[in-house]
Motif scaffolding. Sequence first.
Motif, PDB file in Angstrom:
ATOM      1  N   GLY A   1       0.809  -1.204   0.000  1.00  0.00           N
ATOM      2  CA  GLY A   1       0.000   0.000   0.000  1.00  0.00           C
ATOM      3  C   GLY A   1       0.846   1.260   0.000  1.00  0.00           C
ATOM      4  O   GLY A   1       0.493   2.258  -0.640  1.00  0.00           O
ATOM      5  N   CYS A   2       1.971   1.202   0.700  1.00  0.00           N
ATOM      6  CA  CYS A   2       2.888   2.345   0.743  1.00  0.00           C
ATOM      7  C   CYS A   2       3.491   2.605  -0.635  1.00  0.00           C
ATOM      8  O   CYS A   2       3.562   3.754  -1.087  1.00  0.00           O
ATOM      9  N   LEU A   3       3.917   1.543  -1.325  1.00  0.00           N
ATOM     10  CA  LEU A   3       4.465   1.697  -2.678  1.00  0.00           C
ATOM     11  C   LEU A   3       3.405   2.224  -3.641  1.00  0.00           C
ATOM     12  O   LEU A   3       3.694   3.074  -4.496  1.00  0.00           O
ATOM     13  N   ALA A   4       2.173   1.730  -3.503  1.00  0.00           N
ATOM     14  CA  ALA A   4       1.081   2.205  -4.359  1.00  0.00           C
ATOM     15  C   ALA A   4       0.813   3.689  -4.116  1.00  0.00           C
ATOM     16  O   ALA A   4       0.594   4.461  -5.066  1.00  0.00           O
ATOM     17  N   GLN A   5       0.839   4.090  -2.849  1.00  0.00           N
ATOM     18  CA  GLN A   5       0.617   5.495  -2.529  1.00  0.00           C
ATOM     19  C   GLN A   5       1.725   6.369  -3.100  1.00  0.00           C
ATOM     20  O   GLN A   5       1.468   7.458  -3.634  1.00  0.00           O
ATOM     21  N   ILE A   6       2.958   5.914  -3.031  1.00  0.00           N
ATOM     22  CA  ILE A   6       4.081   6.654  -3.617  1.00  0.00           C
ATOM     23  C   ILE A   6       3.891   6.804  -5.121  1.00  0.00           C
ATOM     24  O   ILE A   6       4.095   7.880  -5.685  1.00  0.00           O
ATOM     25  N   PHE A   7       3.487   5.713  -5.773  1.00  0.00           N
ATOM     26  CA  PHE A   7       3.296   5.760  -7.225  1.00  0.00           C
ATOM     27  C   PHE A   7       2.261   6.820  -7.609  1.00  0.00           C
ATOM     28  O   PHE A   7       2.501   7.663  -8.487  1.00  0.00           O
ATOM     29  N   PHE A   8       1.113   6.801  -6.938  1.00  0.00           N
ATOM     30  CA  PHE A   8       0.050   7.743  -7.296  1.00  0.00           C
ATOM     31  C   PHE A   8       0.407   9.175  -6.893  1.00  0.00           C
ATOM     32  O   PHE A   8       0.109  10.126  -7.636  1.00  0.00           O
ATOM     33  N   LEU A   9       1.037   9.354  -5.730  1.00  0.00           N
ATOM     34  CA  LEU A   9       1.409  10.701  -5.300  1.00  0.00           C
ATOM     35  C   LEU A   9       2.418  11.333  -6.256  1.00  0.00           C
ATOM     36  O   LEU A   9       2.286  12.497  -6.638  1.00  0.00           O
ATOM     37  N   VAL A  10       3.438  10.554  -6.638  1.00  0.00           N
ATOM     38  CA  VAL A  10       4.454  11.070  -7.563  1.00  0.00           C
ATOM     39  C   VAL A  10       3.836  11.355  -8.929  1.00  0.00           C
ATOM     40  O   VAL A  10       4.161  12.359  -9.570  1.00  0.00           O
ATOM     41  N   THR A  11       2.946  10.464  -9.370  1.00  0.00           N
ATOM     42  CA  THR A  11       2.273  10.673 -10.663  1.00  0.00           C
ATOM     43  C   THR A  11       1.474  11.963 -10.666  1.00  0.00           C
ATOM     44  O   THR A  11       1.626  12.815 -11.553  1.00  0.00           O
ATOM     45  N   PHE A  12       0.615  12.140  -9.657  1.00  0.00           N
ATOM     46  CA  PHE A  12      -0.282  13.298  -9.642  1.00  0.00           C
ATOM     47  C   PHE A  12       0.464  14.600  -9.356  1.00  0.00           C
ATOM     48  O   PHE A  12       0.132  15.640  -9.930  1.00  0.00           O
ATOM     49  N   ALA A  13       1.471  14.556  -8.477  1.00  0.00           N
ATOM     50  CA  ALA A  13       2.242  15.770  -8.179  1.00  0.00           C
ATOM     51  C   ALA A  13       3.029  16.224  -9.409  1.00  0.00           C
ATOM     52  O   ALA A  13       3.030  17.414  -9.761  1.00  0.00           O
ATOM     53  N   GLY A  14       3.694  15.279 -10.081  1.00  0.00           N
ATOM     54  CA  GLY A  14       4.441  15.618 -11.290  1.00  0.00           C
ATOM     55  C   GLY A  14       3.532  16.101 -12.397  1.00  0.00           C
ATOM     56  O   GLY A  14       3.848  17.056 -13.121  1.00  0.00           O
TER      57      GLY A  14
END
Length: 341
Positions: A121-134
């Motif tokens: 879940g932590c890796l998934a959250q990182i993926f989506f956060l980095v995607t949306f922030a970028g």
Amino acid sequence: MLSETFNGDKHGIKVNYYTGATKQFKERKNQTTVMEFIFLGFSNHPDLQGLFFLLFLIIYLITILGNTLILAAIKINPVLHTPMYYFLSNLSFLDICYTSTTVPIILVNFFREKKTISYEGCLAQIFFLVTFAGCECVLLAVMAYDRFVAICHPLRYPVLMSKRVCAYLAAGTWLYSIVNSLMHTGLTATLSLCGPNQISHFLCDIPLLLKLSCSDTSANEIALYVSSATFGLSPCLFTAVSYILIISAILKIQSAQGRQKAFSTCASHLTVVVIYYGTINFNYDRPSSGYSLDVDILASVLFCIVTPMLNPIIYSLRNKDVKDTLKKLFEGFVPSCSSTG
């Protein structure tokens, strides 16, 4: 003599081998497989968990409702079927996704004594956060380019910002952000985490996991520097230069009414840009000396949670077309509810 030397070397090799093997075994023994992470965010105020839950729930509902209304207004009003509002619809959808990546988990954890998230879940959250922030950084730059073309090159605007060009810009923004996020998530997944598994925050972020790693993080750090320049500094400079040219062009307009009308078309976007980059700088560029968990949490709340709520408010308050469409939407909704009742 030769035999003694050979035997001594042989025994020395055995000693070194066993010593190295023992050391490696101890290191592996100390390395525990992290299955979950414990969030320490908001742990300083256990008596305020209920108040925090209510506050975050209200912010989340306002964010979802506000951005959904922006999407509905753009959809139903043909006047808003322009490049500027096309990119605004992307921004509203982006803000809904960005907030939904963090807030639901935060709300659930307010009722837990042990606030956890699984490793996956932590890796998934990182993926989506980095995607949306970028994606938001690049999208704001694209929106600045749209305003630059509209004000500085109005005659060429239909060609430079055609439907095909807009679709390519939006698709390129999303694709570029996803590829960047896949790279960061993949590098983060290769980290050896030896514990502790406590994160001094309410969300998973790459720098936080790098602090927990017991393996070499040089590749991750290089990737972060490159990404910061690509998705942070470059779009920011591009947006700044665009608005310098826009303001210069507006000041050359002879009539005060013309200047006001030209500036009104980009005032909402400029406000959003200032708030976004202001909060992101406060979040990531604060001095490490005098670190406070409460200040760190506040900075992330402003950037990750409050900013997506403010965007639809800014566009609806400062944009006449959006305001009129929302007004008609509510006026049509209220009579339908009255007739149903």
